[in-house]
Scaffold this motif. Structure first.
Motif, PDB file in Angstrom:
ATOM      1  N   THR A  85       0.604  -1.474   0.077  1.00 57.36           N
ATOM      2  CA  THR A  85       0.015  -0.132  -0.434  1.00 57.36           C
ATOM      3  C   THR A  85       1.019   1.051   0.486  1.00 57.36           C
ATOM      4  OG1 THR A  85      -1.768  -1.236   1.010  1.00 57.36           O
ATOM      5  CG2 THR A  85      -1.810   1.418   1.475  1.00 57.36           C
ATOM      6  N   ILE A  86       2.150   1.141   0.426  1.00 58.11           N
ATOM      7  CA  ILE A  86       3.185   2.759   0.281  1.00 58.11           C
ATOM      8  C   ILE A  86       3.324   2.453  -0.587  1.00 58.11           C
ATOM      9  CG2 ILE A  86       4.688   3.263   1.625  1.00 58.11           C
ATOM     10  CD1 ILE A  86       4.555   1.639   3.824  1.00 58.11           C
ATOM     11  N   VAL A  87       3.642   1.614  -1.616  1.00 58.96           N
ATOM     12  CA  VAL A  87       4.245   1.505  -2.425  1.00 58.96           C
ATOM     13  C   VAL A  87       2.672   2.318  -3.429  1.00 58.96           C
ATOM     14  CG1 VAL A  87       5.024   0.295  -5.065  1.00 58.96           C
ATOM     15  CG2 VAL A  87       5.518  -0.660  -2.546  1.00 58.96           C
ATOM     16  N   PHE A  88       1.683   1.886  -3.090  1.00 61.06           N
ATOM     17  CA  PHE A  88       0.939   1.945  -4.283  1.00 61.06           C
ATOM     18  C   PHE A  88       0.124   2.894  -3.915  1.00 61.06           C
ATOM     19  CE2 PHE A  88      -4.184   2.324  -3.324  1.00 61.06           C
ATOM     20  CZ  PHE A  88      -4.410   2.601  -4.624  1.00 61.06           C
ATOM     21  N   TRP A  89       0.654   3.957  -2.777  1.00 61.08           N
ATOM     22  CA  TRP A  89       0.094   5.663  -2.266  1.00 61.08           C
ATOM     23  C   TRP A  89       0.611   6.244  -2.823  1.00 61.08           C
ATOM     24  CZ3 TRP A  89      -1.953   5.584   3.017  1.00 61.08           C
ATOM     25  CH2 TRP A  89      -3.981   5.413   3.195  1.00 61.08           C
ATOM     26  N   GLY A  90       2.608   5.834  -2.842  1.00 61.01           N
ATOM     27  CA  GLY A  90       3.389   6.445  -2.830  1.00 61.01           C
ATOM     28  C   GLY A  90       3.609   6.838  -4.400  1.00 61.01           C
ATOM     29  N   LEU A  93       0.058   9.636  -5.310  1.00 65.22           N
ATOM     30  CA  LEU A  93       0.601  10.603  -4.405  1.00 65.22           C
ATOM     31  C   LEU A  93       1.717  11.482  -5.549  1.00 65.22           C
ATOM     32  CD1 LEU A  93      -0.410  10.263  -0.695  1.00 65.22           C
ATOM     33  CD2 LEU A  93      -1.222  11.264  -2.598  1.00 65.22           C
ATOM     34  N   GLY A  94       2.551  10.396  -5.312  1.00 65.97           N
ATOM     35  CA  GLY A  94       4.207  11.747  -6.114  1.00 65.97           C
ATOM     36  C   GLY A  94       3.506  11.712  -7.931  1.00 65.97           C
ATOM     37  N   ALA A  95       2.969  10.883  -8.282  1.00 64.81           N
ATOM     38  CA  ALA A  95       2.652  11.291  -9.591  1.00 64.81           C
ATOM     39  C   ALA A  95       1.574  12.310  -9.894  1.00 64.81           C
ATOM     40  CB  ALA A  95       1.661  10.471 -10.776  1.00 64.81           C
ATOM     41  N   TYR A  96       0.439  12.880  -8.763  1.00 60.26           N
ATOM     42  CA  TYR A  96      -0.488  13.691  -8.186  1.00 60.26           C
ATOM     43  C   TYR A  96      -0.062  14.749  -8.283  1.00 60.26           C
ATOM     44  CZ  TYR A  96      -3.949  16.582  -7.072  1.00 60.26           C
ATOM     45  OH  TYR A  96      -4.524  17.450  -6.752  1.00 60.26           O
ATOM     46  N   HIS A  97       1.354  14.654  -7.177  1.00 57.45           N
ATOM     47  CA  HIS A  97       1.655  16.410  -6.470  1.00 57.45           C
ATOM     48  C   HIS A  97       3.403  16.464  -8.088  1.00 57.45           C
ATOM     49  CE1 HIS A  97      -0.086  16.826  -3.449  1.00 57.45           C
ATOM     50  NE2 HIS A  97       0.067  15.211  -2.870  1.00 57.45           N
ATOM     51  N   LEU A  98       3.644  15.332  -8.710  1.00 61.32           N
ATOM     52  CA  LEU A  98       4.854  16.058 -10.058  1.00 61.32           C
ATOM     53  C   LEU A  98       4.101  16.778 -10.857  1.00 61.32           C
ATOM     54  CD1 LEU A  98       7.089  15.656 -10.983  1.00 61.32           C
ATOM     55  CD2 LEU A  98       6.516  13.300 -11.333  1.00 61.32           C
ATOM     56  N   VAL A  99       2.695  16.377 -11.195  1.00 60.52           N
ATOM     57  CA  VAL A  99       2.068  16.418 -12.664  1.00 60.52           C
ATOM     58  C   VAL A  99       1.131  17.520 -11.950  1.00 60.52           C
ATOM     59  CG1 VAL A  99       0.541  16.502 -14.598  1.00 60.52           C
ATOM     60  CG2 VAL A  99       2.629  14.747 -13.887  1.00 60.52           C
ATOM     61  N   ALA A 103      -5.420  12.898 -14.285  1.00 58.19           N
ATOM     62  CA  ALA A 103      -4.744  11.967 -15.350  1.00 58.19           C
ATOM     63  C   ALA A 103      -4.061  10.762 -14.434  1.00 58.19           C
ATOM     64  CB  ALA A 103      -4.966  11.884 -16.900  1.00 58.19           C
ATOM     65  N   ALA A 104      -2.553  12.047 -14.362  1.00 59.01           N
ATOM     66  CA  ALA A 104      -1.668  11.456 -13.635  1.00 59.01           C
ATOM     67  C   ALA A 104      -1.916  10.432 -12.153  1.00 59.01           C
ATOM     68  CB  ALA A 104      -0.510  12.737 -13.745  1.00 59.01           C
ATOM     69  N   ARG A 105      -3.016  10.888 -11.658  1.00 58.11           N
ATOM     70  CA  ARG A 105      -3.196  10.235 -10.017  1.00 58.11           C
ATOM     71  C   ARG A 105      -3.661   9.091 -10.477  1.00 58.11           C
ATOM     72  NH1 ARG A 105      -7.455   8.682  -7.329  1.00 58.11           N
ATOM     73  NH2 ARG A 105      -8.774  10.482  -8.209  1.00 58.11           N
ATOM     74  N   ILE A 106      -4.299   8.859 -11.244  1.00 57.61           N
ATOM     75  CA  ILE A 106      -5.332   7.423 -12.051  1.00 57.61           C
ATOM     76  C   ILE A 106      -4.172   7.369 -12.717  1.00 57.61           C
ATOM     77  CG2 ILE A 106      -6.358   6.178 -13.685  1.00 57.61           C
ATOM     78  CD1 ILE A 106      -7.788   7.820 -10.904  1.00 57.61           C
ATOM     79  N   ALA A 107      -3.446   7.530 -13.295  1.00 62.44           N
ATOM     80  CA  ALA A 107      -2.019   6.644 -13.834  1.00 62.44           C
ATOM     81  C   ALA A 107      -0.806   6.442 -13.239  1.00 62.44           C
ATOM     82  CB  ALA A 107      -1.039   7.497 -15.035  1.00 62.44           C
ATOM     83  N   GLY A 108      -0.983   6.817 -11.556  1.00 61.50           N
ATOM     84  CA  GLY A 108       0.402   6.351 -10.537  1.00 61.50           C
ATOM     85  C   GLY A 108       0.015   5.410  -9.902  1.00 61.50           C
TER      86      GLY A 108
END
Length: 137
Positions: A85-90, A93-99, A103-108
């Motif tokens: 779950t840490i891998v998944f949430w990271g 959230l990483g994709a969301y905060h980066l982009v 769509a980035a959040r869903i892809a992440g």
């Protein structure tokens, strides 16, 4: 159908259940503080339960003796999911905060879940659904 294909299909079903649950929370509470985090938690629980039921029956062909054994098995299954779950949430959230886009959040989330499920299968095979008497360590 091969085991790997079944596992991938069930991972996709659980991923879809997770993301739909997230969207339901996001749509239901637009003014709710921390709603993204609440949505992620609800989605994770929904996906966890869906995947447990599918894995137990169709991947590991595992039968529990009674409700207490089923609960113990589910707890082991959920515990193996804590790290993933840490891998998944990271990833989500990483994709969301980066982009910064939905769509980035869903892809992440999809990437993180795919990596997490790959790891989780190995953990579940060894710990949660280990044959009786098998060494878990």
């Amino acid at each position: 159908m091969t085991l790997a294909l079944r596992y991938a299909l069930f991972a996709a079903i659980a991923t879809l259940a997770n993301l739909l649950a997230q969207e339901g929370v996001l749509d239901a509470g637009p003014g709710l503080p921390y709603r993204l985090y609440l949505a992620m938690a609800v989605g994770t629980l929904v996906g966890l339960y869906v995947k447990y039921v599918l894995d137990k029956r169709y991947i590991f062909a595992y039968r529990t003796r009674d409700a207490a054994h089923d609960l113990r098995t589910f707890i082991l299954y959920a515990a193996s999911g804590a790290f993933t779950t840490i891998v998944f949430w990271g990833s989500e959230l990483g994709a969301y905060h980066l982009v910064g886009t939905h769509a980035a959040r869903i892809a992440g989330a999809i990437v993180g879940l795919a990596i997490g499920y790959w790891i989780k299968y190995r953990l579940d095979r060894r710990f949660a659904f280990a044959p009786a008497g098998a060494a878990a360590g």
